[in-house]
Design a protein around this motif. Structure first.
Motif, PDB file in Angstrom:
ATOM      1  N   LEU A  27      18.158  -5.036   3.526  1.00 10.46           N
ATOM      2  CA  LEU A  27      16.906  -5.746   3.774  1.00 10.46           C
ATOM      3  C   LEU A  27      17.143  -7.235   3.986  1.00 10.46           C
ATOM      4  O   LEU A  27      16.494  -7.862   4.837  1.00 10.46           O
ATOM      5  CB  LEU A  27      15.943  -5.535   2.603  1.00 10.46           C
ATOM      6  N   LEU A  28      18.083  -7.799   3.240  1.00 17.70           N
ATOM      7  CA  LEU A  28      18.406  -9.214   3.417  1.00 17.70           C
ATOM      8  C   LEU A  28      19.046  -9.468   4.778  1.00 17.70           C
ATOM      9  O   LEU A  28      18.791 -10.500   5.402  1.00 17.70           O
ATOM     10  CB  LEU A  28      19.350  -9.686   2.315  1.00 17.70           C
ATOM     11  N   ASP A 195      17.793 -10.536  -5.077  1.00 21.64           N
ATOM     12  CA  ASP A 195      16.367 -10.440  -5.383  1.00 21.64           C
ATOM     13  C   ASP A 195      15.648 -11.740  -5.045  1.00 21.64           C
ATOM     14  O   ASP A 195      14.568 -11.750  -4.461  1.00 21.64           O
ATOM     15  CB  ASP A 195      16.159 -10.130  -6.870  1.00 21.64           C
ATOM     16  N   SER A 196      16.263 -12.851  -5.450  1.00 22.72           N
ATOM     17  CA  SER A 196      15.655 -14.160  -5.233  1.00 22.72           C
ATOM     18  C   SER A 196      15.484 -14.457  -3.757  1.00 22.72           C
ATOM     19  O   SER A 196      14.461 -14.999  -3.332  1.00 22.72           O
ATOM     20  CB  SER A 196      16.529 -15.237  -5.884  1.00 22.72           C
ATOM     21  N   GLU A 197      16.487 -14.092  -2.961  1.00 20.64           N
ATOM     22  CA  GLU A 197      16.398 -14.365  -1.526  1.00 20.64           C
ATOM     23  C   GLU A 197      15.375 -13.466  -0.849  1.00 20.64           C
ATOM     24  O   GLU A 197      14.680 -13.890   0.091  1.00 20.64           O
ATOM     25  CB  GLU A 197      17.768 -14.203  -0.859  1.00 20.64           C
ATOM     26  N   TYR A 243      16.599 -18.060  -8.192  1.00 20.23           N
ATOM     27  CA  TYR A 243      17.885 -17.890  -8.881  1.00 20.23           C
ATOM     28  C   TYR A 243      18.851 -18.946  -8.368  1.00 20.23           C
ATOM     29  O   TYR A 243      19.082 -19.067  -7.159  1.00 20.23           O
ATOM     30  CB  TYR A 243      18.444 -16.494  -8.622  1.00 20.23           C
ATOM     31  N   VAL A 244      19.412 -19.735  -9.294  1.00 26.48           N
ATOM     32  CA  VAL A 244      20.292 -20.848  -8.926  1.00 26.48           C
ATOM     33  C   VAL A 244      21.648 -20.665  -9.610  1.00 26.48           C
ATOM     34  O   VAL A 244      21.845 -21.103 -10.752  1.00 26.48           O
ATOM     35  CB  VAL A 244      19.656 -22.203  -9.334  1.00 26.48           C
ATOM     36  N   PRO A 245      22.601 -20.015  -8.946  1.00 24.45           N
ATOM     37  CA  PRO A 245      23.911 -19.754  -9.572  1.00 24.45           C
ATOM     38  C   PRO A 245      24.739 -21.013  -9.788  1.00 24.45           C
ATOM     39  O   PRO A 245      25.711 -20.978 -10.551  1.00 24.45           O
ATOM     40  CB  PRO A 245      24.583 -18.799  -8.583  1.00 24.45           C
ATOM     41  N   VAL A 290       6.914  -7.263  -5.189  1.00 18.63           N
ATOM     42  CA  VAL A 290       7.257  -7.327  -6.610  1.00 18.63           C
ATOM     43  C   VAL A 290       7.336  -5.922  -7.211  1.00 18.63           C
ATOM     44  O   VAL A 290       8.243  -5.613  -7.992  1.00 18.63           O
ATOM     45  CB  VAL A 290       6.237  -8.185  -7.390  1.00 18.63           C
ATOM     46  N   ALA A 291       6.398  -5.055  -6.848  1.00 19.61           N
ATOM     47  CA  ALA A 291       6.411  -3.681  -7.370  1.00 19.61           C
ATOM     48  C   ALA A 291       7.705  -2.975  -6.990  1.00 19.61           C
ATOM     49  O   ALA A 291       8.330  -2.291  -7.816  1.00 19.61           O
ATOM     50  CB  ALA A 291       5.205  -2.913  -6.846  1.00 19.61           C
ATOM     51  N   PHE A 292       8.130  -3.133  -5.738  1.00 19.68           N
ATOM     52  CA  PHE A 292       9.376  -2.529  -5.274  1.00 19.68           C
ATOM     53  C   PHE A 292      10.566  -3.070  -6.063  1.00 19.68           C
ATOM     54  O   PHE A 292      11.410  -2.309  -6.552  1.00 19.68           O
ATOM     55  CB  PHE A 292       9.545  -2.811  -3.776  1.00 19.68           C
TER      56      PHE A 292
END
Length: 401
Positions: A27-28, A195-197, A243-245, A290-292
């Motif tokens: 998906l990304l 997830d964040s992206e 999310y910031v690694p 969000v549900a997914f």
């Protein structure tokens, strides 16, 4: 019927632990193809443009960590005079408060009664007035750029919470608990990043995360995963968790499997508790993305999938004995190899040994078995507070930050 149940269970296990990550990556790739990668967020310029921030450390009997944590706080890079350090010591009866009194620039919020971390957070947030609050644990070491990296992510007005990366310092001398936890968090960090992206990370870990002060909602005192609930309530209000690694918290793994079980049992119980409290987020009509993400990354892992993993064994045996096909025999052989390696891993753990070939399947099985321990824990603690028994960590390491 047995074959149908087998493939449902098999599909759930594969999707939860492998398939969701593969689907997320695909998906990304499509999102990047048609929309492009997210543009970097502009950082504030002068010191005056950086907002004031509170670094909030909730602690219970952390006398062994005070000096090391304060040294780490001194190393954090941020605009002069705009970072405020606050310790909230809930029920500490060792020398934590006495040691902290030596630091003139630190605010200490102490209460003799131990009511749990959630109560401590609710109490501490009443004293915080800065627009941003960064939460961290006493036993973690932050990289010097952590606060700046986190604050920069808030330049996006859609971001209501920022999650840093949790890193486990695993040394050769550490046991399988630390090794398994380290391997797990490497995979988990990748999923959080993806997830964040895609839209939003599904929850923040208490080792390092931040929120907009105005979005904080007082939580029920029996919350077991206060960090996860706090961050997901912000998602429920229409904001993202970024999310910031490049902002990370370094800590050692659990001292051994017994100590790690304390953590996993509480996390499993808290996960089930969180699913119920956040059940509205599973409505795809109201929260489609969000549900997914929530169901795929959290709900299945904390509820249905461990039961599916357990059911695969008798279902597979039944189908092999019924001569249902060679595919079932092949999967049964693979299951036997997996459980044999996991068993060897448990045996090696008891002997103080470890091997990557065995501790990864061992930790995977250990993690799923603790879901059942978490169910028992939740049933016993459902009317109690959010206080828990701390898991003892491996010996401290010096951060490479």
């Amino acid at each position: 019927m047995a074959a149908t149940l087998f493939w449902i269970c098999f599909g759930l296990v594969v999707y939860t632990f492998v398939g969701y990550g593969a689907l997320l990556r695909a998906l990304l790739a499509l999102k990047r193809l048609f929309i492009g990668r997210p543009a970097p967020v502009a950082r504030p310029g002068s010191d005056a443009e950086w907002p004031e921030v509170t670094l909030l450390i909730c602690a219970y009997n952390e006398e062994a960590e005070v000096e090391r944590k304060m040294q780490n706080c001194r190393q954090l890079q941020y605009a002069a005079g705009r970072l405020h350090v606050v310790w909230c010591t809930d029920g500490s009866d060792d020398s934590t408060v006495e040691l902290l009194s030596a630091y003139d620039d630190v605010t200490v919020l102490h209460e003799p009664e131990r009511r749990g971390k959630t109560a401590a957070l609710n109490r501490a947030m009443q004293h915080v007035s800065t627009p941003l609050v960064v939460f961290t644990d006493a036993n973690t070491q932050l990289n010097p750029e952590a606060i700046e990296e986190i604050v920069s992510a808030f330049q996006d007005p859609k971001v209501g919470c920022v999650s840093g990366e949790k890193r486990i310092a695993v040394r050769t001398s550490d046991g399988v608990a630390a090794g398994g936890e380290g391997a797990y968090w490497k995979y988990e960090s990748t999923l959080k990043h993806w997830d964040s992206e895609l839209y939003s990370t599904m929850g923040a870990a208490g080792e390092l995360f931040a929120i907009r002060r105005e979005l904080f909602e007082p939580m029920d005192l029996n919350m077991l995963l206060d960090d996860f609930i706090m961050s997901m309530l912000i998602v429920k209000r229409g904001y993202r968790i970024a999310y910031v690694p490049t902002a990370y918290a370094l800590e050692t793994g659990s001292a051994d499997l017994t100590e790690e079980q304390k953590r996993k049992r509480r996390i499993a119980a808290g996960g089930l508790q969180s699913i119920w409290r956040l059940r509205s987020l599973m409505n795809p009509l109201r929260y489609p993305t969000v549900a997914f993400q929530f169901v795929s990354h959290r709900v299945l892992r904390w509820s249905i999938t461990p039961f599916a993993l357990l059911a695969l064994v008798p279902l597979n045996v039944w189908l092999v004995m019924d001569h249902a096909g060679s595919i079932y025999t092949a999967i049964w052989v693979l299951q036997c190899v997996f459980y044999m390696l996991a068993t060897i891993g448990f045996t090696q753990a008891a002997q103080g040994k470890k091997s990557k070939l065995t501790y990864i399947p061992m930790y995977f099985l250990f993690m799923n078995l603790n879901v059942f321990a978490g169910i028992r824990y939740l049933l016993r603690k459902r009317k109690g507070t959010g206080a828990w028994e701390k898991a003892r960590r491996a010996a401290a390491v010096t951060s490479s930050c």
